[in-house]
Design an enzyme around this catalytic site. Structure first.
Site, PDB file in Angstrom:
ATOM      1  N   ASP A  69      -2.010 -26.484  54.118  1.00  0.00           N
ATOM      2  CA  ASP A  69      -1.993 -27.593  55.080  1.00  0.00           C
ATOM      3  C   ASP A  69      -1.770 -28.935  54.388  1.00  0.00           C
ATOM      4  O   ASP A  69      -1.039 -29.795  54.887  1.00  0.00           O
ATOM      5  CB  ASP A  69      -3.315 -27.622  55.863  1.00  0.00           C
ATOM      6  CG  ASP A  69      -3.429 -26.445  56.825  1.00  0.00           C
ATOM      7  OD1 ASP A  69      -2.379 -25.845  57.153  1.00  0.00           O
ATOM      8  OD2 ASP A  69      -4.562 -26.124  57.232  1.00  0.00           O
ATOM      9  N   GLU A 126      14.468   4.168  61.282  1.00  0.00           N
ATOM     10  CA  GLU A 126      13.646   2.983  61.538  1.00  0.00           C
ATOM     11  C   GLU A 126      13.061   3.096  62.935  1.00  0.00           C
ATOM     12  O   GLU A 126      13.720   3.603  63.854  1.00  0.00           O
ATOM     13  CB  GLU A 126      14.483   1.710  61.455  1.00  0.00           C
ATOM     14  CG  GLU A 126      15.132   1.457  60.107  1.00  0.00           C
ATOM     15  CD  GLU A 126      16.117   0.299  60.185  1.00  0.00           C
ATOM     16  OE1 GLU A 126      15.673  -0.850  60.280  1.00  0.00           O
ATOM     17  OE2 GLU A 126      17.339   0.569  60.172  1.00  0.00           O
ATOM     18  N   LYS A 167      12.311   2.139  66.570  1.00  0.00           N
ATOM     19  CA  LYS A 167      13.071   1.330  67.535  1.00  0.00           C
ATOM     20  C   LYS A 167      12.103   0.374  68.229  1.00  0.00           C
ATOM     21  O   LYS A 167      11.316   0.772  69.076  1.00  0.00           O
ATOM     22  CB  LYS A 167      13.779   2.219  68.558  1.00  0.00           C
ATOM     23  CG  LYS A 167      14.701   1.463  69.494  1.00  0.00           C
ATOM     24  CD  LYS A 167      15.425   2.434  70.410  1.00  0.00           C
ATOM     25  CE  LYS A 167      16.370   1.646  71.330  1.00  0.00           C
ATOM     26  NZ  LYS A 167      15.638   0.737  72.234  1.00  0.00           N
ATOM     27  N   ASP A 185      10.608  -2.352  70.667  1.00  0.00           N
ATOM     28  CA  ASP A 185      10.847  -2.676  72.077  1.00  0.00           C
ATOM     29  C   ASP A 185      10.797  -4.193  72.256  1.00  0.00           C
ATOM     30  O   ASP A 185       9.780  -4.762  72.644  1.00  0.00           O
ATOM     31  CB  ASP A 185       9.776  -1.997  72.937  1.00  0.00           C
ATOM     32  CG  ASP A 185      10.205  -1.881  74.391  1.00  0.00           C
ATOM     33  OD1 ASP A 185      11.396  -2.093  74.674  1.00  0.00           O
ATOM     34  OD2 ASP A 185       9.354  -1.588  75.247  1.00  0.00           O
ATOM     35  N   TYR A 190      17.535  -5.666  60.744  1.00  0.00           N
ATOM     36  CA  TYR A 190      17.949  -4.279  60.525  1.00  0.00           C
ATOM     37  C   TYR A 190      19.423  -4.104  60.162  1.00  0.00           C
ATOM     38  O   TYR A 190      19.837  -3.004  59.801  1.00  0.00           O
ATOM     39  CB  TYR A 190      17.601  -3.393  61.729  1.00  0.00           C
ATOM     40  CG  TYR A 190      18.125  -3.857  63.070  1.00  0.00           C
ATOM     41  CD1 TYR A 190      19.482  -3.923  63.347  1.00  0.00           C
ATOM     42  CD2 TYR A 190      17.233  -4.201  64.092  1.00  0.00           C
ATOM     43  CE1 TYR A 190      19.947  -4.321  64.591  1.00  0.00           C
ATOM     44  CE2 TYR A 190      17.684  -4.605  65.330  1.00  0.00           C
ATOM     45  CZ  TYR A 190      19.044  -4.658  65.578  1.00  0.00           C
ATOM     46  OH  TYR A 190      19.500  -5.061  66.802  1.00  0.00           O
ATOM     47  N   LYS A 198      15.035   8.647  71.507  1.00  0.00           N
ATOM     48  CA  LYS A 198      13.988   8.059  72.333  1.00  0.00           C
ATOM     49  C   LYS A 198      12.830   9.041  72.552  1.00  0.00           C
ATOM     50  O   LYS A 198      13.017  10.258  72.562  1.00  0.00           O
ATOM     51  CB  LYS A 198      14.567   7.649  73.700  1.00  0.00           C
ATOM     52  CG  LYS A 198      15.771   6.712  73.637  1.00  0.00           C
ATOM     53  CD  LYS A 198      15.389   5.345  73.156  1.00  0.00           C
ATOM     54  CE  LYS A 198      14.725   4.502  74.223  1.00  0.00           C
ATOM     55  NZ  LYS A 198      15.614   4.107  75.320  1.00  0.00           N
ATOM     56  N   CYS A 258      26.576   5.498 109.390  1.00  0.00           N
ATOM     57  CA  CYS A 258      26.123   4.438 108.481  1.00  0.00           C
ATOM     58  C   CYS A 258      24.931   3.712 109.085  1.00  0.00           C
ATOM     59  O   CYS A 258      24.998   3.253 110.244  1.00  0.00           O
ATOM     60  CB  CYS A 258      27.261   3.446 108.235  1.00  0.00           C
ATOM     61  SG  CYS A 258      26.758   2.008 107.254  1.00  0.00           S
ATOM     62  N   CYS A 276      26.346  -0.217 109.872  1.00  0.00           N
ATOM     63  CA  CYS A 276      27.372  -0.521 110.880  1.00  0.00           C
ATOM     64  C   CYS A 276      27.465   0.527 111.980  1.00  0.00           C
ATOM     65  O   CYS A 276      28.151   0.314 112.994  1.00  0.00           O
ATOM     66  CB  CYS A 276      28.730  -0.699 110.217  1.00  0.00           C
ATOM     67  SG  CYS A 276      29.419   0.820 109.528  1.00  0.00           S
ATOM     68  N   CYS A 291      30.235   5.393 103.641  1.00  0.00           N
ATOM     69  CA  CYS A 291      30.746   4.683 104.808  1.00  0.00           C
ATOM     70  C   CYS A 291      32.138   4.189 104.431  1.00  0.00           C
ATOM     71  O   CYS A 291      32.313   3.580 103.369  1.00  0.00           O
ATOM     72  CB  CYS A 291      29.841   3.501 105.161  1.00  0.00           C
ATOM     73  SG  CYS A 291      30.518   2.427 106.454  1.00  0.00           S
ATOM     74  N   CYS A 340      32.179  -3.062 107.192  1.00  0.00           N
ATOM     75  CA  CYS A 340      30.728  -2.862 107.162  1.00  0.00           C
ATOM     76  C   CYS A 340      30.064  -4.024 106.427  1.00  0.00           C
ATOM     77  O   CYS A 340      30.457  -4.378 105.308  1.00  0.00           O
ATOM     78  CB  CYS A 340      30.403  -1.538 106.477  1.00  0.00           C
ATOM     79  SG  CYS A 340      28.625  -1.231 106.302  1.00  0.00           S
TER      80      CYS A 340
END
Length: 690
Positions: A40, A126, A128, A130, A242, A333, A427, A430, A445, A450
């Site tokens: 400091d 490595e 992953k 988030d 990375y 994953k 639909c 419509c 549709c 529409c």
């Protein structure tokens, strides 16, 4: 006096080195060697000396991490090196399938056969993280730009916020390069919120009556987009590097492998994930993956998988990329979190292509850090496969931890009297009959009028990846269609403020801003316009590929199926969809109408030859520059234009071809718009000159 100034400079340099070293040991190595009180005092002395001698302040000084003034906006910038997504694998079998694919793509040679026989192909693993990907640029060792990933090609310049992250060095350690730092260094990595910091932030938000962040990833994204860097500094983001790119250098002269690159990043002053591992075989990768499936729960940050990269750079170069992914890397994953809940209703949504998509409306449940109350059921085949009914107890998860989906139905808990769900024959918007082609799973549709199709088409047109019309949110789009103010995309360009003021909660200033934003969208490049047209199967990446191959709409409209399918990455189904779209008379009329409004149906980049020589079309083009540009000084922009064969004048006239616009543009912009002159941003100019 001169001697005193030399002494001050010397002391400032000494203090900077001491403070930078202490910060590196504290934030990167997690091994502080300097007492907090001593740190400091040194930091305060440096602040005082720089305050007394402001001419000696440099951008890489530790005191300059946090900006005093809030930013007014974030500018879009083109990445020097694209940020590709990673292909996903969700178990060891899919990892093996990826391994087989890259081996099939590898051209056999004695060089690679020898390496595999003697050493095998190494894999770098490595965790992953988030968080949010960042692209950092260092020039002569100094951090000059930090940007978000964006779409991988373009991101947002958030340098002021990135400078607050203590584990990102403002100056690279020259010793890592033997004392000679390359002219430009590109570093990629992930910024994230440690879990204890995330918990503390949410506790503080609760105390002041603010909504809690859903998860650390969302909190990180929201933090990075704060306009005030002082707020970012308080959030204590962290960063793992990375990837390393050194443009213009032979990679083999600096590092031969990904593992060596990670080691070099550490020496440069970055933090890399301490759990990384160099594996010599695929079974060893699988063991690493399985070990962390449970061990990750004890980490101080969130991780959702393992990134696996082939270690040898020469092997990476040989394999290259697909349209979206590097062939030499995969994201393995972990299984998504699952939770039980009850289906309270099944509704049907009509999208911009007319597709009817059934949705399970469920009792809200917490899943992967967010509240989930709706999940797509895809189509009637999926409904039949699940045999899902209103009142059922179901297991839901997030596909890829993003999109909620129903995994299975717990039929043993099904209440009495439930009925199978049947897709509507008309639909729901419509009322017109719907159709299902024999080779398709989707019910559609086919009524072009529409309201749901029109709403979806316009929401797509104004979206960020398409024409990016700010202020045109879902509620406004729905009002415009429900009140029959707009009947097609072309009607947007005929809107006037007075007409918008008739809508609910729409004042004159807001109306004028929206009309101005619609007008500015005329400057969006041809690839974005093509994506905005909403042709089935044409995403933003495909639109870019098409715009590169067909630099104007006439060439694409006249192209045969075979020529379109001949583009690498475009299959027969996509080619047929594009070919048929341009054969429909109403679509032809829409293009003519949009062209008449001034939208870009030609790629400006086609005026520059691939080898850098200027085409005659670009020579002698007249430019005018107005406003403050994001990164270039006006003289620098002028020099670039002149080098490319253009001319720069001071005043706008009928002879002006382009107006280069920055912030606080004045009367020149107004005059250029009145004369119908092409307006360019700095990013668009640089795109033309690349």
């Amino acid at each position: 006096m001169e001697s005193t100034m030399v002494d001050v400079k010397t002391r400032i340099e000494e203090l900077r080195k001491l403070v930078q070293k202490a910060s590196y040991e504290y934030y990167v190595l997690d091994n502080p060697t300097l007492d907090d009180g001593v740190y400091d005092r040194l930091y305060r002395e440096l602040q005082e000396l720089e305050s007394q001698h402001p001419q000696l302040i440099t951008s890489d000084s530790p005191t300059q991490r946090v900006g005093e003034r809030a930013a007014t906006q974030f500018n879009s910038v083109r990445h020097h090196v694209p940020l590709y997504s990673l292909e996903n694998a969700f178990d060891v079998d899919e990892l093996k399938a990826w391994d087989n694919r890259w081996r099939r793509n590898l051209q056999p040679s004695n060089y690679y056969l020898t390496i595999e026989a003697e050493h095998g192909f190494g894999y770098v693993c490595e965790l992953k993280i988030d968080g949010n990907a960042l692209a950092l640029t260092y020039e002569n060792g100094i951090l000059t730009r930090g940007a978000t990933r964006g779409d991988g090609m373009m991101g947002e310049d958030i340098t002021q916020n990135i400078r607050t992250i203590r584990s990102i060095p403002l100056r690279l350690n020259a010793e890592a390069f033997g004392g000679i730092i390359p002219e430009r260094v590109e570093v990629r990595g992930e910024t994230f919120l440690p879990l204890d910091v995330f918990k503390q932030i949410n506790e503080e938000r609760t105390k002041v009556g603010e909504t809690q962040f859903a998860n650390p990833r969302n909190a990180t994204a929201g933090t990075l987009r704060q306009l005030d860097s002082r707020v970012v500094d308080k959030r204590k983001l962290d960063f793992f590097a990375y990837t390393l790119h050194i443009p213009g250098e032979d990679d083999a002269s600096i590092t031969n492998t990904q593992w060596e690159a990670l080691e070099l990043l550490q020496k440069m002053g970055f933090k890399v994930n301490p759990k990384m591992k160099l594996c010599s075989s695929l079974p060893e990768v699988a063991e690493y993956y399985n070990n962390w499936d449970t061990a990750r729960l004890n980490l101080p940050y969130m991780t959702d998988g393992v990134v696996v990269k082939l270690d040898l750079f020469k092997l990476q170069e040989q394999l290259g990329f697909t349209q979206k992914f590097p062939r030499w890397a995969v994201a393995l994953k972990y299984a998504a979190e699952e939770a039980p809940t009850i289906v309270e209703n099944i509704s049907v949504n009509v999208g911009r292509t007319g597709a009817l998509t059934p949705l399970a409306e469920m009792h809200p449940v917490q899943l992967a850090g967010t509240t989930v109350s709706r999940a797509t059921l895809h189509n009637c085949d999926r409904i039949a496969q699940l045999d899902i009914r209103i009142g059922d107890t179901v297991i839901v998860r997030k596909a890829g931890e993003i999109i909620p989906e129903v995994v299975r139905v717990l039929t043993e808990l099904r209440p009495d009297g439930t009925q199978p769900f049947i897709m509507p024959t008309h639909c729901p918007v419509c009322g017109q009959p719907v159709v299902r082609e024999k080779d398709e799973a989707v019910t559609r549709c086919v009524n072009a009028s529409c309201a749901a199709i029109l709403k979806g088409s316009i929401e797509h047109w104004v979206s960020k990846d398409a024409l990016d019309i700010r202020g045109m949110g879902e509620k406004l789009v729905h009002q415009l269609i429900d009140k029959e103010v707009v009947h097609s995309v072309g009607d947007l360009y005929e809107l006037i403020p007075d007409k918008l003021c008739e809508l609910e909660r729409m004042g004159k200033k807001s109306a004028e801003k929206i009309v101005d934003a619609i007008s500015k969208s005329k400057n969006q490049p041809w690839s974005r316009v093509l994506y905005g047209l909403g042709i089935r199967h044409v995403g933003s990446v495909t639109a870019q590929l098409l715009a590169e191959k067909f630099p104007n709409v006439e060439q694409l409209a006249d192209a045969s199926r075979a020529k379109i399918e001949g583009i690498y990455g475009i299959g027969g189904e996509i080619a047929d969809s594009i070919y048929q779209w341009f054969r429909i008379p109403s679509n032809q009329k829409l293009i003519e109408r949009l062209q008449a409004t001034g939208l870009q149906f030609v790629d400006l980049v086609e005026e520059v030859l691939i080898d850098g020589n200027i085409n005659k079309k670009l020579a002698d083009k007249i430019f005018v520059i107005t406003g403050t540009l994001p990164t270039l000084k006006r003289d620098e922009a002028k020099a670039l234009i002149q080098k490319a064969g253009g001319k720069v004048t001071d005043s706008v006239s009928k002879k002006t071809d382009f107006l280069l616009v920055g912030e606080e543009a004045g009367s020149k912009l107004t005059k250029a718009e009145s004369l119908g002159i092409m307006i360019l941003s700095e990013a668009q100019l640089l795109e033309i000159l690349e």
